[in-house]
Write a protein that holds these residues in place. Structure first.
Motif, PDB file in Angstrom:
ATOM      1  N   GLY A  49       0.823  -1.200   0.000  1.00 53.03           N
ATOM      2  CA  GLY A  49       0.000   0.000   0.000  1.00 53.03           C
ATOM      3  C   GLY A  49       0.858   1.252   0.000  1.00 53.03           C
ATOM      4  N   MET A  88       1.173  -7.579  -3.675  1.00 52.60           N
ATOM      5  CA  MET A  88      -0.268  -7.664  -3.420  1.00 52.60           C
ATOM      6  C   MET A  88      -0.837  -9.017  -3.850  1.00 52.60           C
ATOM      7  SD  MET A  88      -1.201  -5.203  -1.737  1.00 52.60           S
ATOM      8  CE  MET A  88      -1.250  -3.477  -1.369  1.00 52.60           C
ATOM      9  N   GLU A 372     -19.057  -5.052  -5.984  1.00 50.03           N
ATOM     10  CA  GLU A 372     -17.860  -4.511  -6.628  1.00 50.03           C
ATOM     11  C   GLU A 372     -17.275  -5.516  -7.616  1.00 50.03           C
ATOM     12  OE1 GLU A 372     -17.118  -1.529  -6.290  1.00 50.03           O
ATOM     13  OE2 GLU A 372     -17.752  -0.830  -4.330  1.00 50.03           O
ATOM     14  N   HIS A 403      -8.133  -4.286 -10.784  1.00 50.65           N
ATOM     15  CA  HIS A 403      -8.266  -3.842  -9.393  1.00 50.65           C
ATOM     16  C   HIS A 403      -9.701  -4.034  -8.899  1.00 50.65           C
ATOM     17  CE1 HIS A 403      -4.239  -2.077  -9.795  1.00 50.65           C
ATOM     18  NE2 HIS A 403      -4.204  -2.201  -8.495  1.00 50.65           N
ATOM     19  N   TYR A 404     -10.665  -3.964  -9.823  1.00 50.40           N
ATOM     20  CA  TYR A 404     -12.042  -4.246  -9.410  1.00 50.40           C
ATOM     21  C   TYR A 404     -12.264  -5.730  -9.171  1.00 50.40           C
ATOM     22  CZ  TYR A 404     -14.637   0.079  -9.263  1.00 50.40           C
ATOM     23  OH  TYR A 404     -15.133   1.279  -8.872  1.00 50.40           O
ATOM     24  N   PHE A 407      -9.188  -6.079  -5.732  1.00 53.48           N
ATOM     25  CA  PHE A 407      -9.500  -5.365  -4.492  1.00 53.48           C
ATOM     26  C   PHE A 407     -10.642  -6.055  -3.740  1.00 53.48           C
ATOM     27  CE2 PHE A 407     -11.402  -2.255  -1.744  1.00 53.48           C
ATOM     28  CZ  PHE A 407     -10.323  -1.604  -1.176  1.00 53.48           C
ATOM     29  N   ILE A 411      -8.921  -7.362  -0.430  1.00 55.51           N
ATOM     30  CA  ILE A 411      -9.198  -6.438   0.667  1.00 55.51           C
ATOM     31  C   ILE A 411     -10.611  -6.673   1.214  1.00 55.51           C
ATOM     32  CG2 ILE A 411      -9.203  -4.024   1.373  1.00 55.51           C
ATOM     33  CD1 ILE A 411      -6.474  -4.990   0.358  1.00 55.51           C
ATOM     34  N   THR A 442     -13.688   2.738   3.417  1.00 51.88           N
ATOM     35  CA  THR A 442     -12.857   1.996   2.467  1.00 51.88           C
ATOM     36  C   THR A 442     -13.544   1.883   1.108  1.00 51.88           C
ATOM     37  OG1 THR A 442     -12.012   0.715   4.313  1.00 51.88           O
ATOM     38  CG2 THR A 442     -11.598  -0.168   2.119  1.00 51.88           C
ATOM     39  N   PHE A 446     -12.540   3.678  -2.521  1.00 55.52           N
ATOM     40  CA  PHE A 446     -12.104   2.683  -3.503  1.00 55.52           C
ATOM     41  C   PHE A 446     -12.706   2.981  -4.876  1.00 55.52           C
ATOM     42  CE2 PHE A 446     -13.697  -1.309  -5.515  1.00 55.52           C
ATOM     43  CZ  PHE A 446     -12.524  -1.626  -6.165  1.00 55.52           C
ATOM     44  N   LEU A 490      -7.146   7.619  -2.688  1.00 54.24           N
ATOM     45  CA  LEU A 490      -6.268   6.604  -2.088  1.00 54.24           C
ATOM     46  C   LEU A 490      -5.818   7.050  -0.702  1.00 54.24           C
ATOM     47  CD1 LEU A 490      -4.515   3.991  -2.361  1.00 54.24           C
ATOM     48  CD2 LEU A 490      -2.689   5.490  -3.132  1.00 54.24           C
TER      49      LEU A 490
END
Lengths: 566, 231, 189
Positions: A49, A88, A372, A403-404, A407, A411, A442, A446, A490
């Motif tokens: 991060g 990651m 998401e 990332h969609y 994440f 996360i 969050t 995001f 971010l």
């Protein structure tokens, strides 16, 4: 094969104190190993991060002195994005979702006292820790850390004079290889445990979805990683022994690496997706008080996705010089994979029908995962279709798309799992209000990070470029506004993570006692004490029914634990 | 969706944008439908006191169809997308224009610059009047070009967003493809494959000119190039 | 007290054997990756057949024989362990280790000769695959010998006899990999 030693030395240690080292650092208890993986994974997430923070600052405000890092040079930038991606995926998503949750949940949910090979389990974590240290060490060697993107395409990754990171490239590769060994050991343990050590009465269709998914994920990993291990050996030899496997001037082929990498790389997405989507299945059924809609269909969709994921890898290589005729085959297989994945999402949505939904923190995370991930899923179609991928390949659209998916996986899935099993892991409840503040703090940022990046991708912004001022068509004011928006979002998101850690400490100090089964859930881990001791159950359970018998019409109670005799 | 941000600068840009829009409409529909159902169910079935949830296995025919029908419909949508994508792909990557009308241009990528070898006034490569230029590609509008893409060191990627064109260059291979500009102007060429420390410093520019302007540019450059080769 | 996890066998296969099979499954894809890459290259580079002509088929055949014989000893060790004769099983495992040792000695001699003739790992693509594939295989031979030494030590005391079978399965796999390598690297010329 460590069974025998364990058998002789494994005492019921619940009642006598051990030293800190033996209890927490050298333990063979699957729950302690879960915490080791989890804490290492979260520590690596903080590093990953921080890298994201440093390069996002550079992108929004080119040339600025980034606090805590300094000026981001082009070399720094490449090293930061490379290691952000690597960390990651390999040091956050894998250890937390597969290793940590797999370790914690498999023995508890199938009703036994530990993994079948506790010592190999411990070894797996130790190799993983070593791999993390090796990776971090690459930042301190001459030339700096590897900077050739996490995909490590040769000849850039194989030739020191091109990459300018003579040691970094090899250290990176060794770290990744060690990490693979750790997860192969762990995966074999998971699969064998789930196959052999289920509680009496637990048939295959009585196994909770999350356990199935972790096992399927381990199998996918095992079946896909081999060619990349072979490729890693070849690349390491190219770097250090002067072979030319990927060197076109000496009869090699750089595209071979891409095939080996993506043959692993695409199934890897499902390796981390399945545990995360499994976690949300557990949570949604509990807090909707509903039986999982068509349990067997869910399993079939996961298996179908897993099998299909081996046939789609070259959609990452449409414009990379493969035979153009091959693109048709991979377009068709890639679009086919949308069918089982969409069906899985529909099943989850259908599970909500007729429920009695409580929106507490774990449920919010689990539902947000579906919402998401849906965006990540539908945007993938643009990239899987050969024609449109010509434009989108390596733009920010790709970046925002994955990332969609990652994440929500790494996360959202992790926070869903942590907040849901926290009472079991610690015996204490978390504060729901703080949990919700953390959740919204969050989720909202995001979306503000990545929706602007979709737009920039549509406008043709390419990846891995450290300063867009060098490209007149990409240096427009509105583009910089969007980049600044993403970076600010971010920062906000990072700031809100403090709430989570506050919640953790408050809960550990003053949290309400949880009791064995605070959520009134069916699965076996809630039969054990909170937190379970070494050996898990006071009395090993016997299973009488499937895991999702909520709100059964014959019962007054709206749940029916798996171990309760009829 | 792309045309809103970027002009359509080549003959095939519009058909690529068409596929993107087709996918956008189809997946947009499924996205809105799923998200709508999802949010509706969450609000409709919030917990109420003294009310038990329903017991639904999902195996009964009338239940399972809620999942199976959409799943078959998605397969149908996929077929439309495949057809559209394959058409565009064949046009961009598997077709080459006829040689006499089309001019060849050689594109050499290296760390961290582009060399564009223009055919010059005679329209043929490997003759004395070739015009090599660093980071500048000059082309004539409404004229098909065949590019010969190669690399001297690592992987690079020749990407011209307004053309909707992208192709990796690979050391040891010459990859051919084509484009035909339809508008004039000056635009970015980007390297779209990470190629080392200078990847972010590898900006080319494409100058698309009318035939008069292009001829003038050639007249200006060709003597310089000739002099350079003569030495 | 033995952990319950170890004693259950819901799948009907002993846990140790199940795990060894999964280890082999993961190894198959690793060797599969190397060999598939090799075959792809070999098919597209006709000249590699000329390079391959410099390998010594006699030595390769001898090594195949040595490795197969050592596997026979491993089978015999398993038979002894089944009868509960730990001492005999251990002795037979030592024969298997010896077989592995002879294999490695022959291999070192072979590599030594080749390297001194200029056929090094960096000579060309064929030799790169030759040393890489055989080297990864040799590392498995070494690992198998070390494992067998530990198992033999226990077996001599009549302990953990079921492991004789497990290490034997692993050794057969190492053998099978060689049986793929031998024709691909030596015979195909």
């Amino acid at each position: 094969m460590a069974t025998a030693e364990v058998a002789t030395h494994h005492d019921d240690t619940r009642h006598h104190d051990e030293g800190f080292v033996k209890k927490y650092l050298w333990s063979t208890d699957h729950k302690i190993i879960c915490f080791q993986y989890m804490i290492t994974g979260i520590a690596m997430a903080l590093i990953g991060g921080f890298f994201a923070y440093a390069f996002r600052m550079q992108l929004a405000f080119p040339g600025m002195e980034v606090p805590l890092w300094g000026v981001v040079t082009p070399g720094d930038y490449n090293a930061l994005v490379t290691n952000h991606g690597t960390i990651m995926i390999f040091w956050v998503a894998m250890p937390v979702l597969i290793a940590a949750f797999g370790n914690y949940l498999i023995p508890l949910m199938i009703g036994c006292d530990d993994m079948v090979f506790p010592k190999i389990n411990r070894l797996s974590y130790q190799i993983f820790l070593l791999s993390a240290l090796v990776l971090i060490s690459s930042f301190f060697v001459e030339g700096g850390a590897f900077a050739g993107a996490w995909t490590a395409y040769p000849p850039l990754s194989s030739t020191a004079e091109y990459s300018l990171t003579p040691l970094g490239s090899s250290i990176w590769l060794i770290a990744v290889a060690l990490e693979f060994i750790a997860f192969l050991l762990g995966g074999i343990n998971f699969i064998t445990t789930a196959m052999n050590s289920r509680a009496p009465g637990m048939k295959l269709y009585d196994v909770p979805v999350i356990v199935w998914f972790i096992v399927i994920a381990s199998l996918l990993f095992m079946a896909s990683v081999g060619p990349l291990v072979a490729g890693a050996i070849m690349l390491l030899f190219d770097q250090n022994l002067g072979t030319g496997f990927f060197d076109p001037t000496r009869g090699g082929d750089p595209v071979l690496w891409q095939h080996l990498f993506w043959f692993f790389g695409h199934p890897e997405v499902y390796v981390v997706l399945l545990p995360a989507i499994g976690i949300s299945a557990e949570i949604i059924t509990v807090f909707a008080r509903k039986k999982l809609f068509a349990y067997r269909t869910v399993l079939n969709t996961a298996i179908a996705t897993g099998v299909l994921s081996f046939t789609v890898w070259a959609h990452h290589q449409f414009v990379s010089g493969i035979d153009p005729r091959m693109a048709h085959v991979f377009t068709i297989s890639t679009l086919l994979i949308s069918v089982p994945i969409a069906e899985m999402v529909f099943v989850y949505i259908a599970t909500l029908y007729g429920g009695s939904i409580t929106l507490n923190t774990p449920m919010l995370w689990a539902l947000a995962f579906i919402g998401e991930f849906l965006i990540g899923g539908v945007t993938g179609i643009f990239l899987g279709a050969s024609g449109s991928d010509i434009y989108f390949h390596d733009t920010y659209f790709v970046l925002a798309h994955f990332h969609y998916t990652f994440f929500p996986i790494a996360i959202i899935g992790t926070f869903a799992g942590i907040t849901y099993w926290w009472p079991k892991m610690t015996g204490k409840m978390m504060n729901d209000t703080l949990g919700k503040i953390h959740f919204w703090g969050t989720i909202i940022p995001f979306n503000f990070i990545f929706i602007p990046l979709f737009v920039l991708g549509l406008a043709g912004q390419h990846r891995r470029i450290y300063n867009y001022e060098n490209f007149p068509d990409l240096a427009l004011d509105w583009m910089f506004d969007l980049r600044i928006m993403a970076t600010v979002a971010l920062l906000v998101m990072i700031a809100f993570q403090v709430v989570f850690f506050v919640n953790v400490f408050v809960s550990l100090r003053n949290g309400k006692k949880a009791g064995n089964n605070p959520w009134k859930a069916n699965t076996l881990e809630w039969v054990a004490p909170s937190p379970p001791g070494h050996g898990n159950f006071e009395e090993l359970p016997t299973v009488y029914r499937g895991p999702y018998e909520y709100s059964h019409p014959d019962r007054e109670e709206d749940y029916w634990p798996q171990n309760e005799p009829a | 969706m792309i045309e809103y941000f970027l002009e359509q600068g080549s003959t095939y840009a519009a058909s690529l944008d068409g596929v993107v829009n087709l996918i956008g409409v189809l997946v947009g529909f499924w996205f809105m439908a799923s998200l709508g159902a999802f949010l509706f169910l969450i609000f409709r079935f919030r917990k109420k006191p003294n009310q038990k949830a329903q017991y639904v296995t999902g195996y009964e025919k009338h239940e399972a169809r809620w999942v199976h029908w959409p799943h078959h419909l998605i397969l149908v949508c996929d077929i439309f997308i495949v057809i559209g994508a394959v058409q565009v792909w064949v046009d961009i990557k598997q077709t080459l224009p006829e040689e006499p009308e089309a001019e060849r241009v050689r594109i050499i990528s290296q760390q961290w610059a582009w060399t564009f070898v223009h055919a010059g006034p005679d329209g043929k490569l490997d003759t004395a009047d070739d015009i090599p230029m660093i980071d500048e590609l000059h082309v004539e509008v409404n004229k098909p070009y065949i590019y010969e893409l190669s690399s001297l060191d690592v992987l690079h990627d020749f990407s011209v967003p307004i053309f909707r064109l992208k192709q990796d260059s690979i050391p040891g291979r010459v990859i051919t493809g084509w484009f035909e500009p339809t508008i004039t102007g000056e635009y970015d060429i980007q390297c779209a494959e990470i190629c080392g420390i200078g990847h972010g410093l590898m900006p080319g520019r494409i100058y698309i000119e009318s035939s008069q302007k292009h001829a003038a540019w050639q007249a200006q450059q060709a003597p310089i190039a000739l002099a350079a080769t003569a030495q | 007290m033995r952990p319950i996890a170890n004693t259950r066998s819901a799948a009907g296969i002993p846990t140790g054997r199940l795990a060894v099979w999964w280890v082999l499954a993961s190894e198959i894809v690793i060797f599969g990756g190397i060999l598939a890459s090799y075959i792809m290259f070999r098919l597209s580079h006709g000249i590699w057949a000329d390079y391959a002509a410099n390998t010594n088929t006699m030595i390769g055949a001898t090594n195949t024989f040595v490795l197969l014989t050592s596997s026979l000893a491993a089978v015999a060790a398993h038979a002894a362990a089944e009868r509960g004769d730990g001492k005999l099983a251990a002795r037979r495992l030592v024969y298997t280790i010896l077989g592995g040792g002879i294999f490695l000695c022959i291999k070192s001699y072979e590599w030594y000769t080749e390297i001194t003739h200029g056929f090094t790992i960096s000579a060309n693509g064929f030799w790169a695959f030759y040393y890489t594939a055989a080297g990864v295989h040799a590392s498995h031979v070494i690992a198998g010998m070390i494992l067998m030494a530990f198992v033999a030590k226990d077996a001599a005391k009549n302990a953990e006899l079921h492991r004789v079978e497990l290490v034997g399965i692993y050794w057969h796999f190492v053998d099978v990999v060689w049986i793929f390598l031998f024709p691909l690297l030596y015979i195909a010329k």
